[in-house]
Design a protein around this motif. Structure first.
Motif, short mmCIF file in Angstrom:
data_model
loop_
_atom_site.label_atom_id
_atom_site.label_comp_id
_atom_site.label_asym_id
_atom_site.label_seq_id
_atom_site.Cartn_x
_atom_site.Cartn_y
_atom_site.Cartn_z
N THR A 120 0.83 -1.20 0.00
CA THR A 120 0.00 0.00 0.00
C THR A 120 0.86 1.25 0.00
OG1 THR A 120 -1.73 -1.18 1.19
CG2 THR A 120 -1.83 1.22 1.21
N LEU A 121 1.91 1.24 0.80
CA LEU A 121 2.87 2.33 0.82
C LEU A 121 4.14 1.92 0.07
CD1 LEU A 121 2.57 3.42 4.56
CD2 LEU A 121 1.40 4.41 2.58
N SER A 122 4.89 2.89 -0.37
CA SER A 122 6.15 2.58 -1.03
C SER A 122 7.17 2.14 0.01
CB SER A 122 6.64 3.81 -1.80
OG SER A 122 6.84 4.89 -0.91
N CYS A 123 8.38 1.84 -0.46
CA CYS A 123 9.44 1.38 0.45
C CYS A 123 10.57 2.39 0.48
CB CYS A 123 9.94 0.00 0.04
SG CYS A 123 10.43 -0.11 -1.70
N GLY A 132 4.83 -2.19 5.15
CA GLY A 132 4.70 -3.09 4.00
C GLY A 132 4.98 -4.53 4.38
N LEU A 133 5.98 -4.75 5.22
CA LEU A 133 6.29 -6.11 5.67
C LEU A 133 5.16 -6.67 6.54
CD1 LEU A 133 8.24 -8.45 5.87
CD2 LEU A 133 9.45 -7.25 7.71
N VAL A 134 4.59 -5.82 7.41
CA VAL A 134 3.45 -6.27 8.22
C VAL A 134 2.27 -6.62 7.32
CG1 VAL A 134 1.77 -5.54 9.94
CG2 VAL A 134 4.19 -5.01 10.26
N GLU A 135 2.05 -5.81 6.29
CA GLU A 135 0.97 -6.11 5.34
C GLU A 135 1.19 -7.44 4.65
OE1 GLU A 135 -1.09 -4.06 1.37
OE2 GLU A 135 0.50 -3.04 2.47
N GLU A 136 2.44 -7.74 4.28
CA GLU A 136 2.76 -9.02 3.67
C GLU A 136 2.52 -10.17 4.65
OE1 GLU A 136 4.41 -11.38 0.40
OE2 GLU A 136 3.64 -9.33 0.56
N ILE A 137 2.86 -9.95 5.91
CA ILE A 137 2.64 -10.99 6.92
C ILE A 137 1.16 -11.26 7.12
CG2 ILE A 137 2.91 -11.52 9.38
CD1 ILE A 137 5.54 -9.95 9.29
N GLY A 203 1.14 2.80 16.52
CA GLY A 203 0.24 3.92 16.25
C GLY A 203 0.36 5.04 17.25
N GLN A 204 0.82 4.75 18.45
CA GLN A 204 0.98 5.79 19.46
C GLN A 204 2.19 6.68 19.19
OE1 GLN A 204 1.08 3.85 23.27
NE2 GLN A 204 -0.79 2.69 22.89
N THR A 205 3.09 6.22 18.32
CA THR A 205 4.31 7.00 18.03
C THR A 205 4.28 7.63 16.65
OG1 THR A 205 5.49 5.08 17.10
CG2 THR A 205 5.60 5.40 19.49
N ILE A 206 3.15 7.49 15.92
CA ILE A 206 3.09 7.99 14.54
C ILE A 206 3.22 9.52 14.51
CG2 ILE A 206 1.54 8.29 12.58
CD1 ILE A 206 0.69 5.47 12.84
N ALA A 217 -3.11 6.13 8.17
CA ALA A 217 -4.12 5.48 7.32
C ALA A 217 -3.76 4.02 7.06
CB ALA A 217 -4.24 6.25 6.00
N ALA A 218 -2.47 3.75 6.83
CA ALA A 218 -2.05 2.37 6.59
C ALA A 218 -2.25 1.51 7.83
CB ALA A 218 -0.59 2.34 6.15
N VAL A 219 -1.94 2.06 9.00
CA VAL A 219 -2.12 1.31 10.24
C VAL A 219 -3.60 0.99 10.46
CG1 VAL A 219 -1.98 1.46 12.76
CG2 VAL A 219 -0.03 2.14 11.35
N LYS A 220 -4.49 1.95 10.23
CA LYS A 220 -5.92 1.70 10.39
C LYS A 220 -6.40 0.61 9.44
CE LYS A 220 -7.26 6.25 12.16
NZ LYS A 220 -8.07 7.48 11.91
N GLY A 221 -5.92 0.65 8.20
CA GLY A 221 -6.32 -0.38 7.25
C GLY A 221 -5.86 -1.77 7.67
N GLU A 222 -4.64 -1.88 8.16
CA GLU A 222 -4.15 -3.18 8.59
C GLU A 222 -4.86 -3.65 9.86
OE1 GLU A 222 0.06 -2.99 8.88
OE2 GLU A 222 0.35 -2.54 6.75
#
Length: 319
Positions: A120-123, A132-137, A203-206, A217-222
């Protein structure tokens, strides 16, 4: 084993072992050797030991050291001997790079470098590589759950075949497969739980990061994906429980049929045994002992009693 990656045209390119690690955006350590631990220490990253990673206290799994976020999750994967297991994986996120430490082989760590451009996000930053790695997991865990669903379908078909009752071998095999799928599902649920906890901490450190809006937004989606997979895991757990009960029920029915057949055979021999016991007492005053047809009469009575018992069981539909 150490693999270092740098971003290039939307992909993650692996660095040669001779190149320096300073420009690496992601460093993946698999069963790190002492010299690799020393190389990471030169970069200011203290690699935790396996014992440290296996600590279950939340303060030892999610914490911050200066500008380094250390987060540990438990993921399913393969051991050194290619056996299925669940083991800890530590993510160490700094402004300069992402470092992962693992002592087993979850598949996403092998597939993500070639598929980083599909995230979803670039690298282009350590945070984006991390998400991105968490999304793959999470995607890999979803694939495993789909495989469990297909396996449960096959188990149900083997327990209730269309051509007739299942054989004992098929039922025992189904019970074995149910146990394996249940164990895999429990490892997946543990992985989802620990990932959800890690993302909640991240998310608390974003707000302290430069790309906060896109990261949030990526964290909420995951997190939504993880919650949906949790509901799916509950559904699969119910299906596995039903398959287990059905398999055990069919095994009990087969065992009951076998015991009933043995009980009927034993009951058929009860009247002949009674007659043989009566004429085997050898009392002195038994008129049948002097009859010429005494022996054939006793044999006939035993056969007749067995036949009458069989006819009675047949009439009662016990056979």
């Amino acid at each position: 084993m150490l693999h270092a990656y740098v971003p290039q045209n939307g992909h993650l390119l692996r660095l040669d072992p001779e190149e320096g690690l300073e420009r690496a955006l992601w460093i993946d350590l698999y069963r790190p050797m002492p010299e690799q631990v020393a190389a990471m220490a030169a970069l200011g990253v203290a690699v935790p030991t396996l014992a440290d990673m296996e600590e279950i206290e939340i303060s030892n799994r999610l914490y911050r050291e200066d500008d380094l976020e250390v987060m540990t999750v438990v993921l399913p994967g393969l051991s050194e001997h290619k056996e299925a297991m669940a083991g800890p994986v530590t993510f160490m996120l700094s402004p300069a790079r992402l470092v992962t430490v693992r002592h087993h082989a979850p598949r996403p760590f092998e597939t993500f470098p070639d598929r980083a451009n599909r995230a979803t996000l670039s690298c282009t930053s350590p945070e984006r590589v991390f998400l991105g790695l968490v999304e793959e997991i999470v995607g890999r865990l979803a694939d495993l759950m789909e495989g469990i669903g297909r396996s449960v379908d096959q188990i149900s078909a083997s327990v209730f075949p269309s051509e007739g009752p299942a054989t004992a071998e098929a039922l025992h095999g189904a019970l074995h497969r149910v146990g394996r799928e249940s164990e895999l599902l429990s490892r997946i649920r543990l992985g989802l739980l620990t990932i959800e906890r890690m993302l909640s901490y991240f998310g608390q450190t974003i707000d302290d990061r430069g790309d906060a809006h896109a990261l949030r937004a990526a964290v909420k989606g995951e997190m939504r994906d993880i919650q949906a997979l949790g509901v799916h895991a509950d559904f699969l757990s119910q299906r596995i429980a039903m398959a287990t009960d059905a398999t055990l029920g069919m095994i009990n029915l087969q065992q009951n049929a076998t015991v009933r057949a043995l009980s009927v055979v034993a009951a058929l021999f009860l009247p002949p045994t009674l007659i043989a016991s009566a004429y085997g007492m050898n009392f002195r005053l038994m008129p049948e002992l002097d009859w010429p047809w005494g022996y054939p009469m006793a044999i006939g009575l035993m056969v007749l009693s067995a036949v009458l018992s069989w006819l009675y069981f047949k009439w009662r539909r016990w056979l």
